[in-house]
Scaffold this motif. Structure first.
Motif, mmCIF file in Angstrom:
data_model
loop_
_atom_site.group_PDB
_atom_site.id
_atom_site.type_symbol
_atom_site.label_atom_id
_atom_site.label_comp_id
_atom_site.label_asym_id
_atom_site.label_seq_id
_atom_site.Cartn_x
_atom_site.Cartn_y
_atom_site.Cartn_z
ATOM 1 N N TRP A 76 0.834 -1.192 0.000
ATOM 2 C CA TRP A 76 0.000 0.000 0.000
ATOM 3 C C TRP A 76 0.873 1.248 0.000
ATOM 4 C CZ3 TRP A 76 -5.229 1.223 0.020
ATOM 5 C CH2 TRP A 76 -6.070 0.139 -0.139
ATOM 6 N N GLU A 77 1.930 1.182 0.737
ATOM 7 C CA GLU A 77 2.881 2.285 0.767
ATOM 8 C C GLU A 77 4.270 1.674 0.826
ATOM 9 O OE1 GLU A 77 3.235 6.461 3.172
ATOM 10 O OE2 GLU A 77 1.471 5.220 3.466
ATOM 11 N N THR A 78 5.165 2.144 -0.027
ATOM 12 C CA THR A 78 6.508 1.554 -0.080
ATOM 13 C C THR A 78 7.559 2.661 -0.048
ATOM 14 O OG1 THR A 78 6.567 1.567 -2.488
ATOM 15 C CG2 THR A 78 5.753 -0.429 -1.436
ATOM 16 N N GLY A 79 8.736 2.279 0.362
ATOM 17 C CA GLY A 79 9.856 3.207 0.347
ATOM 18 C C GLY A 79 11.168 2.447 0.404
ATOM 19 N N TRP A 80 12.173 2.952 -0.294
ATOM 20 C CA TRP A 80 13.505 2.347 -0.318
ATOM 21 C C TRP A 80 14.530 3.433 -0.128
ATOM 22 C CZ3 TRP A 80 14.940 -2.680 -0.546
ATOM 23 C CH2 TRP A 80 13.960 -3.605 -0.881
ATOM 24 N N ALA A 97 23.784 -0.727 2.604
ATOM 25 C CA ALA A 97 22.632 -1.612 2.427
ATOM 26 C C ALA A 97 21.436 -0.846 1.888
ATOM 27 C CB ALA A 97 22.269 -2.265 3.757
ATOM 28 N N ASP A 98 20.542 -1.585 1.217
ATOM 29 C CA ASP A 98 19.239 -1.069 0.807
ATOM 30 C C ASP A 98 18.246 -1.437 1.899
ATOM 31 O OD1 ASP A 98 20.134 -0.110 -1.634
ATOM 32 O OD2 ASP A 98 19.766 -2.013 -2.645
ATOM 33 N N ILE A 99 17.535 -0.434 2.404
ATOM 34 C CA ILE A 99 16.524 -0.652 3.434
ATOM 35 C C ILE A 99 15.175 -0.345 2.806
ATOM 36 C CG2 ILE A 99 15.728 -0.018 5.732
ATOM 37 C CD1 ILE A 99 18.631 1.070 6.178
ATOM 38 N N GLY A 100 14.286 -1.334 2.828
ATOM 39 C CA GLY A 100 12.980 -1.177 2.205
ATOM 40 C C GLY A 100 11.864 -1.299 3.217
ATOM 41 N N LEU A 101 10.795 -0.568 2.972
ATOM 42 C CA LEU A 101 9.622 -0.589 3.834
ATOM 43 C C LEU A 101 8.392 -0.786 2.961
ATOM 44 C CD1 LEU A 101 8.374 -0.041 6.669
ATOM 45 C CD2 LEU A 101 8.247 2.352 5.997
ATOM 46 N N HIS A 102 7.611 -1.809 3.275
ATOM 47 C CA HIS A 102 6.371 -2.088 2.557
ATOM 48 C C HIS A 102 5.252 -2.145 3.583
ATOM 49 C CE1 HIS A 102 8.507 -3.115 -1.138
ATOM 50 N NE2 HIS A 102 9.386 -3.687 -0.346
ATOM 51 N N ILE A 103 4.323 -1.211 3.499
ATOM 52 C CA ILE A 103 3.212 -1.163 4.443
ATOM 53 C C ILE A 103 1.974 -1.688 3.746
ATOM 54 C CG2 ILE A 103 1.786 0.324 5.885
ATOM 55 C CD1 ILE A 103 4.177 2.224 6.030
ATOM 56 N N GLY A 104 1.333 -2.685 4.356
ATOM 57 C CA GLY A 104 0.115 -3.261 3.818
ATOM 58 C C GLY A 104 -1.039 -3.099 4.784
ATOM 59 N N VAL A 108 3.522 -4.468 8.446
ATOM 60 C CA VAL A 108 4.633 -3.794 7.794
ATOM 61 C C VAL A 108 5.723 -4.825 7.503
ATOM 62 C CG1 VAL A 108 5.678 -3.103 9.981
ATOM 63 C CG2 VAL A 108 6.199 -1.812 7.952
ATOM 64 N N ASN A 109 6.354 -4.693 6.361
ATOM 65 C CA ASN A 109 7.413 -5.591 5.934
ATOM 66 C C ASN A 109 8.682 -4.761 5.741
ATOM 67 O OD1 ASN A 109 8.482 -8.008 5.159
ATOM 68 N ND2 ASN A 109 7.903 -7.801 3.013
ATOM 69 N N VAL A 110 9.727 -5.100 6.487
ATOM 70 C CA VAL A 110 10.989 -4.362 6.424
ATOM 71 C C VAL A 110 12.039 -5.262 5.787
ATOM 72 C CG1 VAL A 110 12.710 -3.084 7.737
ATOM 73 C CG2 VAL A 110 10.359 -3.150 8.542
ATOM 74 N N LEU A 170 1.599 3.481 14.300
ATOM 75 C CA LEU A 170 0.891 2.208 14.369
ATOM 76 C C LEU A 170 -0.610 2.426 14.434
ATOM 77 C CD1 LEU A 170 0.857 -0.904 14.747
ATOM 78 C CD2 LEU A 170 0.857 -0.467 17.193
ATOM 79 N N ARG A 171 -1.047 3.310 15.288
ATOM 80 C CA ARG A 171 -2.484 3.540 15.457
ATOM 81 C C ARG A 171 -3.114 4.025 14.152
ATOM 82 N NH1 ARG A 171 -2.079 6.058 19.940
ATOM 83 N NH2 ARG A 171 -2.291 4.154 21.146
ATOM 84 N N GLN A 172 -2.452 4.953 13.465
ATOM 85 C CA GLN A 172 -3.000 5.491 12.219
ATOM 86 C C GLN A 172 -3.081 4.426 11.136
ATOM 87 O OE1 GLN A 172 -0.374 8.687 11.275
ATOM 88 N NE2 GLN A 172 -1.001 9.930 13.012
ATOM 89 N N TYR A 173 -1.991 3.715 10.924
ATOM 90 C CA TYR A 173 -1.969 2.709 9.863
ATOM 91 C C TYR A 173 -2.845 1.510 10.210
ATOM 92 C CZ TYR A 173 1.616 4.893 7.020
ATOM 93 O OH TYR A 173 2.293 5.732 6.189
ATOM 94 N N ARG A 174 -2.875 1.101 11.474
ATOM 95 C CA ARG A 174 -3.680 -0.049 11.856
ATOM 96 C C ARG A 174 -5.167 0.231 11.673
ATOM 97 N NH1 ARG A 174 -3.347 -3.514 17.462
ATOM 98 N NH2 ARG A 174 -4.748 -5.141 16.763
ATOM 99 N N ILE A 175 -5.635 1.384 12.134
ATOM 100 C CA ILE A 175 -7.064 1.716 11.996
ATOM 101 C C ILE A 175 -7.432 1.882 10.525
ATOM 102 C CG2 ILE A 175 -8.770 3.515 12.465
ATOM 103 C CD1 ILE A 175 -7.417 3.868 15.194
#
Length: 185
Positions: A76-80, A97-104, A108-110, A170-175
């Motif tokens: 849903w939201e990604t960043g590298w 290193a490449d640090i990636g963030l994938h929010i679904g 969250v997937n790091v 967390l609260r914003q993305y979780r809700i």
């Protein structure tokens, strides 16, 4: 025979980076088999209605497949970012290193991948998922990552989503994830 059967002693359960999501394969195969069955039935429909039935069914199957794909995606939201960062706590060694963030919708997937992958006498290739669905506790999975000794960049990014973080993400993305998931269902 290797020591500890070829696994790292401080990182016993590292997640391998698996680039193919099996949920997509299941969704695509179910909708393609439904389309194939309808194409077999299609010659039984008379007249010009056959074309309009075909358009309705294909459009409905496409919309259904897209909605289910969006429901189960982690993008849903990604960043590298590529950064020179410390790899472990209390160590002065820096790694590139490449640090990636994938929010679904469900968590969250790091991702942490070294450039090159082999640095500091270790393989730097991590893909960690921290879930915040109804049956999962994000803080508990974060603390389990602390106990396992995950690398510092993964823990730094994951810490921003804990309940005690001043960011309050967390609260914003979780809700919003729960309501979006409920709307899609």
């Amino acid at each position: 025979m290797t020591l500890w059967n070829g696994s790292f002693p401080f990182y016993p359960s590292t997640n391998a980076c698996f680039h193919f999501d099996t949920k997509w394969a299941i969704i695509i195969s179910v909708f393609l088999s439904t389309l194939a069955i309808f194409i077999i039935i299609l010659p039984g429909i008379r007249g010009r209605g056959r074309f309009f039935w075909f358009l309705r069914v294909v459009t409905g199957l496409f919309v259904g497949a897209v909605v289910l794909t969006i429901q189960f995606t982690r993008d849903w939201e990604t960043g590298w970012v590529t950064a020179n960062t410390s790899y472990k706590s209390f160590s002065s060694a820096l790694v590139n290193a490449d640090i990636g963030l994938h929010i679904g919708l469900a968590g969250v997937n790091v991702t942490l991948v070294g450039n090159p992958v082999h640095q500091v006498n270790e393989t730097i290739n991590y893909n960690e998922h921290f879930s915040w669905s109804f049956d999962a506790d994000y803080d508990h999975s974060y603390y389990k990552g602390l106990e396992r000794g995950l690398p510092s960049p993964i823990l730094y990014v994951a810490e921003k989503f804990t309940t005690h973080s001043p960011c309050g993400m967390l609260r914003q993305y979780r809700i919003s994830g729960h309501y979006a998931s409920l709307t899609l269902w």
